[in-house]
Design an enzyme around this catalytic site. Structure first.
Site, PDB file in Angstrom:
ATOM      1  N   SER A   1      97.456  41.567  31.677  1.00 58.03           N
ATOM      2  CA  SER A   1      96.156  40.916  31.831  1.00 58.03           C
ATOM      3  C   SER A   1      96.338  39.625  32.605  1.00 58.03           C
ATOM      4  CB  SER A   1      95.541  40.608  30.458  1.00 58.03           C
ATOM      5  OG  SER A   1      94.406  39.768  30.579  1.00 58.03           O
ATOM      6  N   SER A   2      95.356  39.301  33.450  1.00 62.07           N
ATOM      7  CA  SER A   2      95.412  38.026  34.166  1.00 62.07           C
ATOM      8  C   SER A   2      95.426  36.857  33.192  1.00 62.07           C
ATOM      9  CB  SER A   2      94.219  37.913  35.116  1.00 62.07           C
ATOM     10  OG  SER A   2      94.229  38.970  36.057  1.00 62.07           O
TER      11      SER A   2
ATOM     12  N   HIS B   1      96.724  46.010  38.120  1.00 59.94           N
ATOM     13  CA  HIS B   1      95.777  46.224  39.218  1.00 59.94           C
ATOM     14  C   HIS B   1      96.389  47.115  40.305  1.00 59.94           C
ATOM     15  CE1 HIS B   1      94.344  42.172  37.696  1.00 59.94           C
ATOM     16  NE2 HIS B   1      93.239  42.891  37.632  1.00 59.94           N
TER      17      HIS B   1
ATOM     18  N   GLN C   1      84.094  48.375  28.947  1.00 57.65           N
ATOM     19  CA  GLN C   1      83.563  48.193  30.298  1.00 57.65           C
ATOM     20  C   GLN C   1      83.558  49.515  31.055  1.00 57.65           C
ATOM     21  OE1 GLN C   1      84.661  44.788  33.056  1.00 57.65           O
ATOM     22  NE2 GLN C   1      85.965  46.387  33.888  1.00 57.65           N
TER      23      GLN C   1
ATOM     24  N   LEU D   1      95.847  39.257  40.712  1.00 56.46           N
ATOM     25  CA  LEU D   1      96.328  40.629  40.601  1.00 56.46           C
ATOM     26  C   LEU D   1      97.739  40.700  40.025  1.00 56.46           C
ATOM     27  CD1 LEU D   1      95.054  42.142  43.982  1.00 56.46           C
ATOM     28  CD2 LEU D   1      93.864  41.967  41.783  1.00 56.46           C
TER      29      LEU D   1
ATOM     30  N   GLY E   1      90.584  50.336  34.914  1.00 55.64           N
ATOM     31  CA  GLY E   1      91.608  50.459  33.889  1.00 55.64           C
ATOM     32  C   GLY E   1      91.010  50.680  32.509  1.00 55.64           C
ATOM     33  N   GLU E   2      91.677  51.495  31.712  1.00 56.90           N
ATOM     34  CA  GLU E   2      91.249  51.692  30.325  1.00 56.90           C
ATOM     35  C   GLU E   2      91.496  50.456  29.474  1.00 56.90           C
ATOM     36  OE1 GLU E   2      93.088  55.190  28.769  1.00 56.90           O
ATOM     37  OE2 GLU E   2      91.699  56.541  29.815  1.00 56.90           O
TER      38      GLU E   2
ATOM     39  N   GLU F   1     100.644  43.941  38.172  1.00 57.64           N
ATOM     40  CA  GLU F   1     101.055  45.329  38.318  1.00 57.64           C
ATOM     41  C   GLU F   1      99.990  46.296  37.803  1.00 57.64           C
ATOM     42  OE1 GLU F   1     102.711  48.857  39.078  1.00 57.64           O
ATOM     43  OE2 GLU F   1     103.282  46.923  39.933  1.00 57.64           O
TER      44      GLU F   1
ATOM     45  N   ASP G   1      90.155  47.645  29.780  1.00 56.36           N
ATOM     46  CA  ASP G   1      88.787  47.206  29.486  1.00 56.36           C
ATOM     47  C   ASP G   1      87.965  48.453  29.178  1.00 56.36           C
ATOM     48  OD1 ASP G   1      88.968  44.266  30.071  1.00 56.36           O
ATOM     49  OD2 ASP G   1      89.635  45.047  31.998  1.00 56.36           O
TER      50      ASP G   1
END
Length: 285
Positions: A188-189, A40, A156, A36, A150-151, A38, A153
């Site tokens: 992004s992770s 997320h 998705q 996670l 989240g936009e 910011e 993705d």
């Protein structure tokens, strides 16, 4: 600071949800794969504006990774995730293992045609079947009133919206604007994979998108803007560019050739910087 309740089974999660709903409280779910950041946490904060109780789920879903992809290397750290969720007051962390989500003999795949087929669907054919399946399960398991995605993705998000509509799952789906670093790179992770040099070069991705969006907004041909963005990424050190396409914003159908006209568009990009695949998108028009 109160730590979230951590549960690992559907039965445990449903016990809490039943109690909350019996008290007249709305429940929101924020599905994640962990690691996670910011971005997320901003989803959790948005969920708190729409529901009294928020569940964050952390599950690295094996069904959305192809054999050659980064499932084993995907960053994991439940303790750190729980600490971050505590900072924003998340109520419950659902962290199941693969057997809890996919019991022996599991045989069902949720397939969403149309919006799932281009872009990520073409580059990663296994991806959206895995996403739609796990998200459908999480919606049913959590019985959430609201779900926040989240936009970042974007495709998705559109796939999940289509799936929930088609299956009559009674959940309100909210899209949250992409969280970005100060230089514009989407959080992004997978940014953790980037070297310092690659991280500096990565800003070319949002810069190229902005330039393409501006060119189209000024009446330029869509195909010229797409080509210019590809060239800008390659000049900045990106290797393979999987796609740079400007599509209709809601169903991701093709636009053009020529100017965008009155259509509402979205530029979507996926490109490799070293061994890291970055995706991003932005409104156009």
């Amino acid at each position: 600071m109160t730590s979230p309740i951590i549960v690992r089974t559907v039965a445990e999660m449903r016990e809490h949800v039943r109690a909350w709903k019996a008290a007249g409280q709305r429940v929101a779910v924020v599905p994640t794969m962990g690691a996670l950041h910011e971005g997320h946490l901003s989803l959790v904060r948005l969920a708190q504006q729409h529901a009294e109780r928020v569940i964050a789920t952390v599950f690295v879903n094996p069904k959305q990774f192809a054999p050659h992809e980064d499932f084993d290397a995907y960053p994991r750290g439940e303790a750190a995730d729980a600490e971050k969720l505590a900072l924003v007051g998340c109520d419950l962390l659902f962290a199941p293992n693969a057997t809890e989500m996919y019991a022996p003999g599991f045989s069902t795949l949720v397939s969403v045609s149309g919006v799932s087929e281009p872009l990520e669907g073409a580059a990663r054919p296994q991806f959206f079947g895995g996403v739609a399946t796990v998200v459908a399960k999480l919606f049913i398991q959590s019985q959430a009133d609201v779900a926040v995605f989240g936009e970042k993705d974007y495709q998705q998000l559109q796939v999940v919206r289509r799936m929930a509509r088609d299956l009559d799952i009674p959940v309100e789906i909210i899209g949250a604007p992409t969280a970005r670093a100060e230089d514009g790179l989407a959080l992004s992770s997978r940014n953790a994979y980037l070297s310092a040099e690659e991280r500096a070069a990565a800003v070319a991705l949002p810069t190229a998108m902005k330039a393409a969006a501006a060119a189209v907004a000024q009446g330029g041909p869509i195909e010229d803007a797409e080509r210019s963005a590809v060239a800008a990424l390659q000049a900045a050190g990106f290797g393979q560019v999987d796609y740079v396409e400007i599509r209709e914003a809601s169903d991701l159908s093709r636009l053009g050739p020529g100017p965008i006209g009155e259509a509402s568009g979205r530029i979507l990009v996926a490109a490799w910087l070293g061994k890291t695949r970055l995706i991003d998108n932005m409104a156009v028009g």
